[in-house]
Design a protein around this motif. Sequence first.
Motif, PDB file in Angstrom:
ATOM      1  N   GLU B  34       0.818  -1.203  -0.022  1.00 40.76           N
ATOM      2  CA  GLU B  34       0.145  -0.061  -0.134  1.00 40.76           C
ATOM      3  C   GLU B  34       0.198   1.565   0.195  1.00 40.76           C
ATOM      4  O   GLU B  34       2.159   1.297   0.113  1.00 40.76           O
ATOM      5  CB  GLU B  34      -0.980  -0.283   1.086  1.00 40.76           C
ATOM      6  CG  GLU B  34      -1.891  -0.851   0.752  1.00 40.76           C
ATOM      7  CD  GLU B  34      -3.273  -0.746   2.326  1.00 40.76           C
ATOM      8  OE1 GLU B  34      -2.677  -0.477   3.681  1.00 40.76           O
ATOM      9  OE2 GLU B  34      -4.111  -1.373   1.619  1.00 40.76           O
ATOM     10  N   PHE B  35       0.231   2.081  -0.254  1.00 35.40           N
ATOM     11  CA  PHE B  35       1.021   3.859  -0.579  1.00 35.40           C
ATOM     12  C   PHE B  35       1.090   4.486   1.037  1.00 35.40           C
ATOM     13  O   PHE B  35       0.180   3.797   1.965  1.00 35.40           O
ATOM     14  CB  PHE B  35      -0.221   4.757  -0.756  1.00 35.40           C
ATOM     15  CG  PHE B  35      -0.186   4.574  -2.372  1.00 35.40           C
ATOM     16  CD1 PHE B  35       1.293   5.553  -3.090  1.00 35.40           C
ATOM     17  CD2 PHE B  35      -1.067   3.979  -3.192  1.00 35.40           C
ATOM     18  CE1 PHE B  35       1.180   5.252  -4.315  1.00 35.40           C
ATOM     19  CE2 PHE B  35      -0.330   3.561  -4.718  1.00 35.40           C
ATOM     20  CZ  PHE B  35       0.215   4.217  -5.224  1.00 35.40           C
ATOM     21  N   ASP B  36       2.459   4.380   1.138  1.00 31.80           N
ATOM     22  CA  ASP B  36       2.362   5.260   2.499  1.00 31.80           C
ATOM     23  C   ASP B  36       3.360   6.804   2.665  1.00 31.80           C
ATOM     24  O   ASP B  36       3.337   7.327   1.801  1.00 31.80           O
ATOM     25  CB  ASP B  36       3.886   3.671   3.342  1.00 31.80           C
ATOM     26  CG  ASP B  36       4.543   4.202   2.424  1.00 31.80           C
ATOM     27  OD1 ASP B  36       5.068   5.809   1.902  1.00 31.80           O
ATOM     28  OD2 ASP B  36       6.233   3.655   3.330  1.00 31.80           O
ATOM     29  N   VAL B  69      -2.153   8.889   4.772  1.00 31.07           N
ATOM     30  CA  VAL B  69      -2.906   7.919   3.997  1.00 31.07           C
ATOM     31  C   VAL B  69      -3.561   7.544   4.278  1.00 31.07           C
ATOM     32  O   VAL B  69      -3.269   6.601   5.771  1.00 31.07           O
ATOM     33  CB  VAL B  69      -1.193   7.951   3.292  1.00 31.07           C
ATOM     34  CG1 VAL B  69      -1.950   6.472   2.074  1.00 31.07           C
ATOM     35  CG2 VAL B  69      -0.325   7.890   2.728  1.00 31.07           C
ATOM     36  N   ASP B  70      -4.833   7.364   3.717  1.00 31.48           N
ATOM     37  CA  ASP B  70      -6.122   6.309   4.343  1.00 31.48           C
ATOM     38  C   ASP B  70      -6.469   5.287   3.717  1.00 31.48           C
ATOM     39  O   ASP B  70      -7.204   5.947   2.390  1.00 31.48           O
ATOM     40  CB  ASP B  70      -7.400   6.809   4.838  1.00 31.48           C
ATOM     41  CG  ASP B  70      -8.165   6.125   5.281  1.00 31.48           C
ATOM     42  OD1 ASP B  70      -8.387   4.982   4.998  1.00 31.48           O
ATOM     43  OD2 ASP B  70      -9.274   6.345   6.399  1.00 31.48           O
ATOM     44  N   ASN B  71      -5.938   4.217   3.309  1.00 30.76           N
ATOM     45  CA  ASN B  71      -5.523   3.055   1.889  1.00 30.76           C
ATOM     46  C   ASN B  71      -6.942   2.750   1.916  1.00 30.76           C
ATOM     47  O   ASN B  71      -7.648   2.328   0.713  1.00 30.76           O
ATOM     48  CB  ASN B  71      -4.139   2.263   1.861  1.00 30.76           C
ATOM     49  CG  ASN B  71      -3.242   2.272   1.475  1.00 30.76           C
ATOM     50  OD1 ASN B  71      -2.568   2.658   0.293  1.00 30.76           O
ATOM     51  ND2 ASN B  71      -2.022   2.877   2.346  1.00 30.76           N
ATOM     52  N   LYS B  72      -7.516   2.586   3.213  1.00 34.90           N
ATOM     53  CA  LYS B  72      -9.007   1.496   3.197  1.00 34.90           C
ATOM     54  C   LYS B  72      -9.989   2.468   2.349  1.00 34.90           C
ATOM     55  O   LYS B  72     -10.703   2.392   1.371  1.00 34.90           O
ATOM     56  CB  LYS B  72      -9.021   1.863   5.381  1.00 34.90           C
ATOM     57  CG  LYS B  72     -10.245   0.493   4.879  1.00 34.90           C
ATOM     58  CD  LYS B  72     -10.587   0.071   6.231  1.00 34.90           C
ATOM     59  CE  LYS B  72     -11.395   0.259   6.605  1.00 34.90           C
ATOM     60  NZ  LYS B  72     -11.681   1.340   7.265  1.00 34.90           N
ATOM     61  N   ASN B  74      -9.114   5.399   0.053  1.00 29.91           N
ATOM     62  CA  ASN B  74      -8.536   5.941  -0.573  1.00 29.91           C
ATOM     63  C   ASN B  74      -8.131   7.431  -1.063  1.00 29.91           C
ATOM     64  O   ASN B  74      -8.810   8.317  -1.733  1.00 29.91           O
ATOM     65  CB  ASN B  74      -9.176   5.825  -1.935  1.00 29.91           C
ATOM     66  CG  ASN B  74      -9.258   3.377  -2.174  1.00 29.91           C
ATOM     67  OD1 ASN B  74      -7.954   3.323  -2.001  1.00 29.91           O
ATOM     68  ND2 ASN B  74     -10.325   3.813  -2.485  1.00 29.91           N
ATOM     69  N   PHE B 109      -7.816   7.710  -5.401  1.00 30.05           N
ATOM     70  CA  PHE B 109      -7.832   8.356  -4.649  1.00 30.05           C
ATOM     71  C   PHE B 109      -8.285   9.906  -4.493  1.00 30.05           C
ATOM     72  O   PHE B 109      -8.403  10.261  -5.455  1.00 30.05           O
ATOM     73  CB  PHE B 109      -6.594   8.412  -4.169  1.00 30.05           C
ATOM     74  CG  PHE B 109      -5.351   7.366  -4.080  1.00 30.05           C
ATOM     75  CD1 PHE B 109      -5.656   7.006  -2.803  1.00 30.05           C
ATOM     76  CD2 PHE B 109      -4.842   6.382  -4.256  1.00 30.05           C
ATOM     77  CE1 PHE B 109      -4.987   5.901  -1.852  1.00 30.05           C
ATOM     78  CE2 PHE B 109      -4.179   5.148  -4.275  1.00 30.05           C
ATOM     79  CZ  PHE B 109      -3.876   5.285  -2.914  1.00 30.05           C
TER      80      PHE B 109
END
Lengths: 484, 156, 380
Positions: B34-36, B69-72, B74, B109
């Motif tokens: 995932e993006f950090d 960043v909140d990957n969940k 997006n 995103f």
Amino acid sequence: MSSHFSSVLQLTDLDDFITPSQECIKPVKIEKTQVGTGAKIKIQEDGGYVQVEEGGRERQLKKVEISLADCLACSGCITSAESVLISQQSQTELTRIFQETKSLHEAGQGDQAKLIIVSLSVQPILSLASYYQLPVDEAAQRLTGYFKQLGANMVVNMNIADDFALLENQVEFIERFRAAENKENGKLPMLTSSCPGWVCYAEKTHGQFILPYIAKTKSPQQIMGSLIKTYLSSQLKRSPNDIYHVTVMPCYDKKLEASRQDFFNEKLQSHDVDCVITGIELQSMLESSGLKLSEVDSASVDWPWSEKKPLDKEIWGHRGSPSGGYADHVFLHAAKELIGQDLSDVHYRTLRNPDFKEVILEKDGNVVLRFAIANGFRNIQNLVQKIKRKKCDYHFVEVMACPSGCINGGAQLRPENASAPKELIAKLETMYADLPALSPAENTMVKELYNHWLGGSTSDKKTAMLHTDYHAVEKMNTALNIKW
Amino acid sequence: MGFDDLENINPKLYRKCNDREVTTEEESDDIYDEFDAREIFDLIRGINDPEHPLTLEELNVVKQNDVCVDNKNNEIKVLFTPTIPHCSMATLIGLSIRVQLLRSLPPRFKICVQIYPGTHASEEAINKQLADKERVAAALENNDLIACINDCIVVD
Amino acid sequence: MHVCVSTFACLYYSLSNVSLGVYQPCLPRLHCVCVFVTRLKKKGEMGKLDLIQTLSGHEGRVWNVCWHPQGNTLASCGEDKTIRLWFKEGSKWVNKDILTEGHQRTIREVAWSSCGNYLASASFDATTGIWDKKGGQFDCISSLEGHENEVKSVAWSKSGQLLSTCSRDKSVWIWEVIEDEYECAAVLNAHTQDVKKVVWHPHLDILASASYDNTAKLFKEDVADNDWICIATLSSHTSTVWSLAFDHSGTRLATCSDDCTVKIWQEYLSNNSEGIVTPDNNPVWKCVCTLSGYHTRAIYDISWCHKTHLLATACGDDAIRIFKEAEDSEKHTPTFILLATCANAHTQDVNAVAWNPSVPGLLASASDDGEVKLWQYEDN
């Protein structure tokens, strides 16, 4: 606050949301003299900026100022924040000049003081007369008294400049019409030039496309400027920059006009008009000193010209629209000069709305002259689009940015009862129509000035004194300046 | 006209951080990572300031800690700190960050670029403009503006 | 190089504001608080939205969709500067026409005239295009100039005699249509910011506009001097009002905003029995209902079906939601119920929704994901 610019200038108001501190960016080239690091800029509690250099030395940074001339050169906007600024500038500037002059006189150095001359245009006088419920002549006298009390040396009416403007428009129209007949490049319709809001809009939005149609004749304010700073100054044996010329006008757009480079004498560092003050500003000045115009001592309006005053009045008007009667005068003159018809009256037909009127002259069933008056932005818009699409068959259009024209200028006094602006306009229109009207040809002083000051009606001096040029404002496309 | 001062002619400079260490897992295409915040920071730290030949990182306009960043969901949020509270370039800097992220990240995103709270006199107004996707879209069709943004974004 | 020019003599700035800003992690906006009393849903108060067809073809973001008044053609437009016309063939909708070469930049909105013979397009290139099908094919017959920059919205009045446009230049323009000539009848500078949307009243020559200045405004003609005046300002939203829609009667207006709420406004005429004061005898519009807590991002569009009375919203959270007034709702304190939420209706922001004017429950949507989708709403 409501803006006192004409609606045309308000439309170009693209300040967007950005608050005044960010309002206006003027890109400038900066010669970098040093490449250093470590210097910081601090903001002091009073809002001043101080640069702290390495070693702790502090240097007060100068506040950047923007002048009206910069505004004119910029394709960006006229912002409401600037309108606040302009209004404050004019009042404080005027007060400053009057006080400076006073203290010089008090110190016995009166010879170093500037000669302050105030020129009165008719629309703000009517506005003040209506507001303070005074007869027009009395309003002019009390206003004169007020300026004299403040320290003005001379207060004159601008009727003489109106006459020059009307005569020059007549002559210019005949030239253009004949040139167009001979398929020379006489651009028709000829559009009037006395409204600076309209001229500014044309320069910024339509550029080279529309400017050739606009009359070269200066507006009455600027003709008055030439007259005071060139003719009267020499009569009084004073240098132009020794005279401080104030005009009393119906809108803020006139301030922009006065600050145009075209009306600035670089050599003498002298503006033809140094300060423009409007009806609402005068009202606020009076109010802040606890005065009512009706209580101020009267004084007669000065008549510094050699010929006799044509009317025994302080101020008078012209036939036709309360914006100065351009369409009327040019129509009558053209009918006589070009068609050989001596008309006594001009009958307009209202078109789409009351701010768009036309008058035609027919000969043998053919329309030979087609004139119009277009006031307000929507009518200007339709006019410009018609010219662009080559569907405009007018020969002459009197164009004013404000609905109802100059009588409803953006800086005229607002009605006390805010819900009755139309009633006020109607009242002012009636007041204007009731003024004694003078035909410009009857003003013997104007003839005298053509002969002795300008050296005839075709001289270069006449062109320099009574005509001007327009400049398309290039759209600025430096990204730092783009508002999105 | 005396324009003898640039807004902030000699801003304070900050040290650049070290390059990110790439782990073996990340290099493997088989592992979905995932993006950090660091990755997002790497995308924007090299953006140049419109008026200084310096990067946003060197000017401390962007910091890794201010990237979220909140990957969940997006969602990506970047806070930036203008060098001075009246910086008239703040909207342009914000727009550059936004454009860089729009171009680099998958379209799923939702990107939010805002002024670090309390660091600009027109904070609310600038945040509102940067959040208005219609205004941003229109700005990106302005050739002069996009040329300037491209100059800022291009890392040399 | 640039210099920031201050127009105020004093630039007061409190340094205490600078020091410590609290970092806020990115959570959904928490200020969307439900203001309603929730109650159990009754029969007919639930429904679902079924995808009928995905219409692909646009390149890049699709900004807007508009149904032909007869409901048999859909127009869509977007970033690719084209207008696409979709017709139904058998059971499928197909792209028959692509209108190009009308605009230099993004086409933000398209609008059919009520007679169905004309199409108007609003573009970021500052012009409004008028398309006519005289020669069997749609051609751009006029380009209306006047706005200083991006035109955001365009709408025809019911009579077809008036056209309205609005722009980032903060102005709303009214154009009079006279034999294929378009004359400017009014330039309204009532808004203080970017104007996002204009819509006409369903029967009367009353115009409503929505703006970045957080308000909606209503305008009508002052017959005395043929000028248009602002007759009402609807203030309650706390951020940009993106769009608005009248109900079938024109006595209610729904607005949607960047503040994640939908508001329902009721018109009160002078001498109304509720005793609501109407200055100058102009109708007053009061917010009678706020739908908050449903949307998690900006709501870009709202459509109010004049047949089924269903409300549909297009949201930046990729969802389409359907609302309806409850059957036991009170006129002056109405209750609206969420009937259906289609989460992930698109893979990116939903920009527009439009109910078909003839087929009940048929909805079109447009999105940043480049697609147009057709949906059918069914009661459960």
